[in-house]
Design a protein around this motif. Structure first.
Motif, PDB file in Angstrom:
ATOM      1  N   PRO A  92       0.752  -1.056   0.146  1.00  0.00           N
ATOM      2  CA  PRO A  92      -0.018   0.062   0.082  1.00  0.00           C
ATOM      3  C   PRO A  92       0.971   1.227  -0.165  1.00  0.00           C
ATOM      4  CG  PRO A  92      -0.744  -1.524   1.509  1.00  0.00           C
ATOM      5  CD  PRO A  92       0.593  -2.100   1.027  1.00  0.00           C
ATOM      6  N   PHE A  93       2.016   1.204   0.265  1.00  0.00           N
ATOM      7  CA  PHE A  93       3.101   2.471   0.280  1.00  0.00           C
ATOM      8  C   PHE A  93       3.869   2.518  -0.717  1.00  0.00           C
ATOM      9  CE2 PHE A  93       1.582   1.070   4.640  1.00  0.00           C
ATOM     10  CZ  PHE A  93       0.783   2.155   5.112  1.00  0.00           C
ATOM     11  N   TRP A  94       3.851   1.609  -1.832  1.00  0.00           N
ATOM     12  CA  TRP A  94       4.724   1.792  -2.905  1.00  0.00           C
ATOM     13  C   TRP A  94       4.342   2.952  -3.529  1.00  0.00           C
ATOM     14  CZ3 TRP A  94       4.316  -3.837  -5.560  1.00  0.00           C
ATOM     15  CH2 TRP A  94       4.694  -4.858  -4.704  1.00  0.00           C
ATOM     16  N   ASP A  95       5.587   3.446  -4.569  1.00  0.00           N
ATOM     17  CA  ASP A  95       5.389   4.610  -5.396  1.00  0.00           C
ATOM     18  C   ASP A  95       5.093   5.914  -4.533  1.00  0.00           C
ATOM     19  OD1 ASP A  95       6.050   2.927  -7.448  1.00  0.00           O
ATOM     20  OD2 ASP A  95       3.857   2.145  -7.471  1.00  0.00           O
ATOM     21  N   VAL A  99      10.781   4.804   0.357  1.00  0.00           N
ATOM     22  CA  VAL A  99      11.912   4.162   0.226  1.00  0.00           C
ATOM     23  C   VAL A  99      13.175   4.756  -0.156  1.00  0.00           C
ATOM     24  CG1 VAL A  99      12.993   1.969  -0.416  1.00  0.00           C
ATOM     25  CG2 VAL A  99      10.549   1.698   0.005  1.00  0.00           C
ATOM     26  N   ALA A 100      12.922   5.593  -1.226  1.00  0.00           N
ATOM     27  CA  ALA A 100      14.254   6.558  -1.740  1.00  0.00           C
ATOM     28  C   ALA A 100      14.614   7.356  -0.430  1.00  0.00           C
ATOM     29  CB  ALA A 100      13.881   7.123  -2.849  1.00  0.00           C
ATOM     30  N   GLU A 101      13.631   8.008   0.255  1.00  0.00           N
ATOM     31  CA  GLU A 101      14.104   8.885   1.397  1.00  0.00           C
ATOM     32  C   GLU A 101      14.722   8.035   2.563  1.00  0.00           C
ATOM     33  OE1 GLU A 101      14.313  12.149   1.474  1.00  0.00           O
ATOM     34  OE2 GLU A 101      13.869  11.945  -0.718  1.00  0.00           O
ATOM     35  N   VAL A 133      14.351   3.304  -7.386  1.00  0.00           N
ATOM     36  CA  VAL A 133      14.604   3.685  -6.096  1.00  0.00           C
ATOM     37  C   VAL A 133      16.277   3.972  -5.842  1.00  0.00           C
ATOM     38  CG1 VAL A 133      14.862   3.101  -3.530  1.00  0.00           C
ATOM     39  CG2 VAL A 133      12.688   2.953  -4.647  1.00  0.00           C
ATOM     40  N   LEU A 134      16.910   2.961  -6.332  1.00  0.00           N
ATOM     41  CA  LEU A 134      18.366   3.100  -6.267  1.00  0.00           C
ATOM     42  C   LEU A 134      18.865   4.341  -7.012  1.00  0.00           C
ATOM     43  CD1 LEU A 134      19.144  -0.642  -5.932  1.00  0.00           C
ATOM     44  CD2 LEU A 134      19.150   0.996  -4.092  1.00  0.00           C
ATOM     45  N   LYS A 135      18.503   4.459  -8.217  1.00  0.00           N
ATOM     46  CA  LYS A 135      18.913   5.538  -8.902  1.00  0.00           C
ATOM     47  C   LYS A 135      18.649   6.831  -8.536  1.00  0.00           C
ATOM     48  CE  LYS A 135      18.524   2.855 -13.458  1.00  0.00           C
ATOM     49  NZ  LYS A 135      17.829   2.691 -14.309  1.00  0.00           N
ATOM     50  N   LYS A 136      17.451   6.825  -7.936  1.00  0.00           N
ATOM     51  CA  LYS A 136      16.872   8.223  -7.486  1.00  0.00           C
ATOM     52  C   LYS A 136      17.952   8.495  -6.176  1.00  0.00           C
ATOM     53  CE  LYS A 136      12.764  10.276  -5.702  1.00  0.00           C
ATOM     54  NZ  LYS A 136      11.135  10.039  -5.396  1.00  0.00           N
ATOM     55  N   LEU A 159      21.204  -7.206 -10.750  1.00  0.00           N
ATOM     56  CA  LEU A 159      21.842  -5.991 -10.890  1.00  0.00           C
ATOM     57  C   LEU A 159      22.447  -5.690  -9.892  1.00  0.00           C
ATOM     58  CD1 LEU A 159      19.061  -4.307 -13.107  1.00  0.00           C
ATOM     59  CD2 LEU A 159      20.966  -5.790 -13.892  1.00  0.00           C
ATOM     60  N   ILE A 160      23.668  -5.041  -9.787  1.00  0.00           N
ATOM     61  CA  ILE A 160      24.305  -4.475  -8.774  1.00  0.00           C
ATOM     62  C   ILE A 160      24.478  -3.078  -8.553  1.00  0.00           C
ATOM     63  CG2 ILE A 160      26.228  -4.754  -7.181  1.00  0.00           C
ATOM     64  CD1 ILE A 160      26.605  -7.646  -8.269  1.00  0.00           C
ATOM     65  N   PHE A 161      23.956  -2.352  -7.727  1.00  0.00           N
ATOM     66  CA  PHE A 161      24.113  -1.092  -7.786  1.00  0.00           C
ATOM     67  C   PHE A 161      25.034  -0.332  -6.395  1.00  0.00           C
ATOM     68  CE2 PHE A 161      20.375  -1.679 -10.310  1.00  0.00           C
ATOM     69  CZ  PHE A 161      20.204  -0.462 -11.203  1.00  0.00           C
ATOM     70  N   ALA A 162      25.716   0.364  -6.598  1.00  0.00           N
ATOM     71  CA  ALA A 162      26.399   0.866  -5.434  1.00  0.00           C
ATOM     72  C   ALA A 162      26.407   2.313  -5.176  1.00  0.00           C
ATOM     73  CB  ALA A 162      27.945   0.279  -5.779  1.00  0.00           C
TER      74      ALA A 162
END
Length: 170
Positions: A92-95, A99-101, A133-136, A159-162
């Motif tokens: 219910p809390f997606w988008d 999560v980005a914050e 989320v990770l890119k943002k 995919l590995i993001f850092a």
């Protein structure tokens, strides 16, 4: 939408079961995150979340309910300057940008708390929301590994993001 990050509490069991018992959530996570998700699973998770000193896992709380989790997990040995980031939030809390914050808060916490230089996160090629989320949050795609994740009888690219400590804006 307002949220806070805090340590898990023993009385978070009911809200964890309420929100974690969702196939749409668990399908994007490791098999350590079960479906169905029971009281016993929530109790075991809270015990793990509270077992680290300093704290590695925090609850994402909205309106007094634990609706997700986020953690920074330092690695050891030759990877000791790295930590893995993991997170989930109830459907219910997606988008809503929550999560980005929360990721930004955990980056700050992770680099201030642990002697690390890099925080990374893994996702599948089909989890476009997590990639966003990770890119943002300032993460950079470092690797794409073909067919390394196997879940529900299907292979997924990993995919590995850092995010590097020197990216932090002070």
């Amino acid at each position: 939408m307002q949220f806070i990050l805090r340590p898990f509490l023993l009385n978070d069991v009911d809200s964890l079961v309420k929100y974690a018992n969702n196939l749409n959530v668990s399908k994007h996570l490791t098999n350590k995150f079960p479906f169905p998700y029971t009281d016993k699973d929530a109790e075991a998770f809270i015990e793990i979340a509270l077992s680290h000193e300093p704290l590695q896992i925090k609850a994402i709380v909205i309106n007094g309910e634990a609706v997700g989790s986020i953690g920074v997990h330092p690695l050891a040995d030759i990877y000791s300057k790295n930590a893995e980031l993991g997170y989930w939030i109830a459907e219910p809390f997606w988008d809503n940008g929550i999560v980005a914050e929360a990721v930004k808060e955990m980056l700050k916490y992770g680099f201030e708390t642990f002697n690390i230089q890099r925080i990374f996160a893994r996702t599948t090629h089909v989890n476009l929301s997590s990639q966003q989320v990770l890119k943002k949050s300032g993460f950079v795609l470092e690797a794409k590994l073909k067919g390394t994740i196997f879940k529900y009888d299907e292979y997924f690219d990993e995919l590995i993001f850092a995010f590097r400590k020197n990216q932090m804006v002070i």
